[in-house]
Design a protein around this motif. Structure first.
Motif, PDB file in Angstrom:
ATOM      1  N   ALA A  97       0.854  -1.191   0.000  1.00  0.00           N
ATOM      2  CA  ALA A  97       0.000   0.000   0.000  1.00  0.00           C
ATOM      3  C   ALA A  97       0.888   1.240   0.000  1.00  0.00           C
ATOM      4  O   ALA A  97       1.933   1.270   0.651  1.00  0.00           O
ATOM      5  CB  ALA A  97      -0.914   0.011   1.222  1.00  0.00           C
ATOM      6  N   ALA A  98       0.473   2.241  -0.740  1.00  0.00           N
ATOM      7  CA  ALA A  98       1.212   3.501  -0.784  1.00  0.00           C
ATOM      8  C   ALA A  98       0.704   4.474   0.267  1.00  0.00           C
ATOM      9  O   ALA A  98       1.371   5.456   0.575  1.00  0.00           O
ATOM     10  CB  ALA A  98       1.081   4.128  -2.168  1.00  0.00           C
ATOM     11  N   GLY A  99      -0.491   4.198   0.808  1.00  0.00           N
ATOM     12  CA  GLY A  99      -1.076   5.071   1.817  1.00  0.00           C
ATOM     13  C   GLY A  99      -2.081   4.316   2.654  1.00  0.00           C
ATOM     14  O   GLY A  99      -2.535   3.223   2.283  1.00  0.00           O
ATOM     15  N   PHE A 100      -2.421   4.894   3.785  1.00  0.00           N
ATOM     16  CA  PHE A 100      -3.343   4.273   4.741  1.00  0.00           C
ATOM     17  C   PHE A 100      -4.152   5.385   5.376  1.00  0.00           C
ATOM     18  O   PHE A 100      -3.580   6.317   5.948  1.00  0.00           O
ATOM     19  CB  PHE A 100      -2.538   3.520   5.803  1.00  0.00           C
ATOM     20  CG  PHE A 100      -3.360   2.734   6.770  1.00  0.00           C
ATOM     21  CD1 PHE A 100      -3.600   1.381   6.572  1.00  0.00           C
ATOM     22  CD2 PHE A 100      -3.887   3.336   7.918  1.00  0.00           C
ATOM     23  CE1 PHE A 100      -4.347   0.641   7.484  1.00  0.00           C
ATOM     24  CE2 PHE A 100      -4.638   2.602   8.825  1.00  0.00           C
ATOM     25  CZ  PHE A 100      -4.862   1.251   8.600  1.00  0.00           C
ATOM     26  N   VAL A 101      -5.484   5.312   5.264  1.00  0.00           N
ATOM     27  CA  VAL A 101      -6.353   6.350   5.821  1.00  0.00           C
ATOM     28  C   VAL A 101      -7.468   5.687   6.627  1.00  0.00           C
ATOM     29  O   VAL A 101      -8.267   4.930   6.072  1.00  0.00           O
ATOM     30  CB  VAL A 101      -6.979   7.215   4.707  1.00  0.00           C
ATOM     31  CG1 VAL A 101      -7.956   8.226   5.284  1.00  0.00           C
ATOM     32  CG2 VAL A 101      -5.890   7.924   3.891  1.00  0.00           C
ATOM     33  N   PRO A 102      -7.531   5.943   7.931  1.00  0.00           N
ATOM     34  CA  PRO A 102      -8.660   5.452   8.712  1.00  0.00           C
ATOM     35  C   PRO A 102      -9.952   6.113   8.214  1.00  0.00           C
ATOM     36  O   PRO A 102      -9.959   7.304   7.891  1.00  0.00           O
ATOM     37  CB  PRO A 102      -8.342   5.894  10.137  1.00  0.00           C
ATOM     38  CG  PRO A 102      -6.872   6.175  10.151  1.00  0.00           C
ATOM     39  CD  PRO A 102      -6.541   6.631   8.761  1.00  0.00           C
ATOM     40  N   LYS A 103     -11.024   5.359   8.145  1.00  0.00           N
ATOM     41  CA  LYS A 103     -12.274   5.908   7.619  1.00  0.00           C
ATOM     42  C   LYS A 103     -12.775   7.098   8.424  1.00  0.00           C
ATOM     43  O   LYS A 103     -13.361   8.010   7.860  1.00  0.00           O
ATOM     44  CB  LYS A 103     -13.358   4.824   7.529  1.00  0.00           C
ATOM     45  CG  LYS A 103     -13.168   3.931   6.317  1.00  0.00           C
ATOM     46  CD  LYS A 103     -14.354   3.017   6.114  1.00  0.00           C
ATOM     47  CE  LYS A 103     -14.197   2.213   4.836  1.00  0.00           C
ATOM     48  NZ  LYS A 103     -15.306   1.287   4.641  1.00  0.00           N
ATOM     49  N   ARG A 104     -12.506   7.137   9.707  1.00  0.00           N
ATOM     50  CA  ARG A 104     -12.967   8.283  10.497  1.00  0.00           C
ATOM     51  C   ARG A 104     -12.225   9.552  10.112  1.00  0.00           C
ATOM     52  O   ARG A 104     -12.669  10.654  10.412  1.00  0.00           O
ATOM     53  CB  ARG A 104     -12.881   8.010  11.992  1.00  0.00           C
ATOM     54  CG  ARG A 104     -11.488   8.030  12.543  1.00  0.00           C
ATOM     55  CD  ARG A 104     -11.468   7.960  14.080  1.00  0.00           C
ATOM     56  NE  ARG A 104     -10.115   7.987  14.553  1.00  0.00           N
ATOM     57  CZ  ARG A 104      -9.383   9.103  14.689  1.00  0.00           C
ATOM     58  NH1 ARG A 104      -9.891  10.266  14.406  1.00  0.00           N
ATOM     59  NH2 ARG A 104      -8.134   9.036  15.120  1.00  0.00           N
ATOM     60  N   ARG A 105     -11.089   9.427   9.411  1.00  0.00           N
ATOM     61  CA  ARG A 105     -10.290  10.574   8.967  1.00  0.00           C
ATOM     62  C   ARG A 105     -10.418  10.811   7.459  1.00  0.00           C
ATOM     63  O   ARG A 105      -9.705  11.623   6.882  1.00  0.00           O
ATOM     64  CB  ARG A 105      -8.800  10.347   9.286  1.00  0.00           C
ATOM     65  CG  ARG A 105      -8.486  10.163  10.736  1.00  0.00           C
ATOM     66  CD  ARG A 105      -8.301  11.433  11.507  1.00  0.00           C
ATOM     67  NE  ARG A 105      -7.539  12.408  10.739  1.00  0.00           N
ATOM     68  CZ  ARG A 105      -7.696  13.722  10.872  1.00  0.00           C
ATOM     69  NH1 ARG A 105      -8.563  14.211  11.726  1.00  0.00           N
ATOM     70  NH2 ARG A 105      -6.980  14.557  10.153  1.00  0.00           N
ATOM     71  N   LEU A 106     -11.351  10.109   6.842  1.00  0.00           N
ATOM     72  CA  LEU A 106     -11.477  10.133   5.389  1.00  0.00           C
ATOM     73  C   LEU A 106     -11.658  11.538   4.825  1.00  0.00           C
ATOM     74  O   LEU A 106     -10.973  11.924   3.876  1.00  0.00           O
ATOM     75  CB  LEU A 106     -12.654   9.242   4.968  1.00  0.00           C
ATOM     76  CG  LEU A 106     -12.625   8.780   3.539  1.00  0.00           C
ATOM     77  CD1 LEU A 106     -11.695   7.608   3.388  1.00  0.00           C
ATOM     78  CD2 LEU A 106     -14.012   8.391   3.099  1.00  0.00           C
ATOM     79  N   VAL A 107     -12.567  12.302   5.387  1.00  0.00           N
ATOM     80  CA  VAL A 107     -12.870  13.639   4.871  1.00  0.00           C
ATOM     81  C   VAL A 107     -11.633  14.540   4.943  1.00  0.00           C
ATOM     82  O   VAL A 107     -11.374  15.319   4.032  1.00  0.00           O
ATOM     83  CB  VAL A 107     -14.068  14.255   5.624  1.00  0.00           C
ATOM     84  CG1 VAL A 107     -14.248  15.720   5.288  1.00  0.00           C
ATOM     85  CG2 VAL A 107     -15.331  13.474   5.311  1.00  0.00           C
TER      86      VAL A 107
END
Length: 143
Positions: free
Chosen positions: A100-110
């Motif tokens: 993976a080139a990046g990782f974003v928790p869904k709660r931080r998506l916006v």
């Protein structure tokens, strides 16, 4: 300037709809497809050739961890950004180890997803206008 082409892969249709609408605002990103399973996403990635695949970890058929290397092979030029409700550091570490080139928790998506996509696919500078071609002016008339 061409906006990065993004493919969204998540088994939740409502999430896909909201994420596509959110990312499509302002023209910074072009959502070129959505898929509700890893298999569907891989097939779509091969045809739409995205710059970025946004991939959920929790899916019923093939989870995101298993799908990561498959996406990397199917769309070798695409960066994969994992999105998930699982925020433990071991999820991030494993996702990055699998490519993976990046990782974003869904709660931080916006707040974090669009900047992450721009980080991975920075806008190209606008090309300068081409100089006029030589020899295109009509020949001068003798006086």
């Amino acid at each position: 300037m061409t906006a990065p082409a993004v493919l969204l892969v998540d088994d939740d249709a409502t999430f896909l709809q909201h994420a596509a609408r959110f990312l499509g605002q302002g023209g910074a990103v072009r959502v070129v497809g959505t898929a509700r399973s890893a298999d569907e996403g891989v097939a779509l990635a091969q045809s739409v050739r995205p710059d970025v695949v946004v991939l959920d970890l929790s899916m019923p058929d093939t989870d995101g961890f298993a799908a990561l290397p498959i996406f990397r092979a199917a769309a070798p030029g695409a960066a994969v950004v994992v999105v998930t409700t699982h925020e433990g550091s071991h999820y991030r570490t494993r996702a990055l180890a699998l490519g993976a080139a990046g990782f974003v928790p869904k709660r931080r998506l916006v707040d974090d997803l669009l900047p992450e996509i721009v980080r991975l696919c920075p806008p190209l500078p606008r090309a300068a206008p081409a100089p006029p071609a030589l020899g295109t002016a009509p020949p001068a008339r003798p006086a």
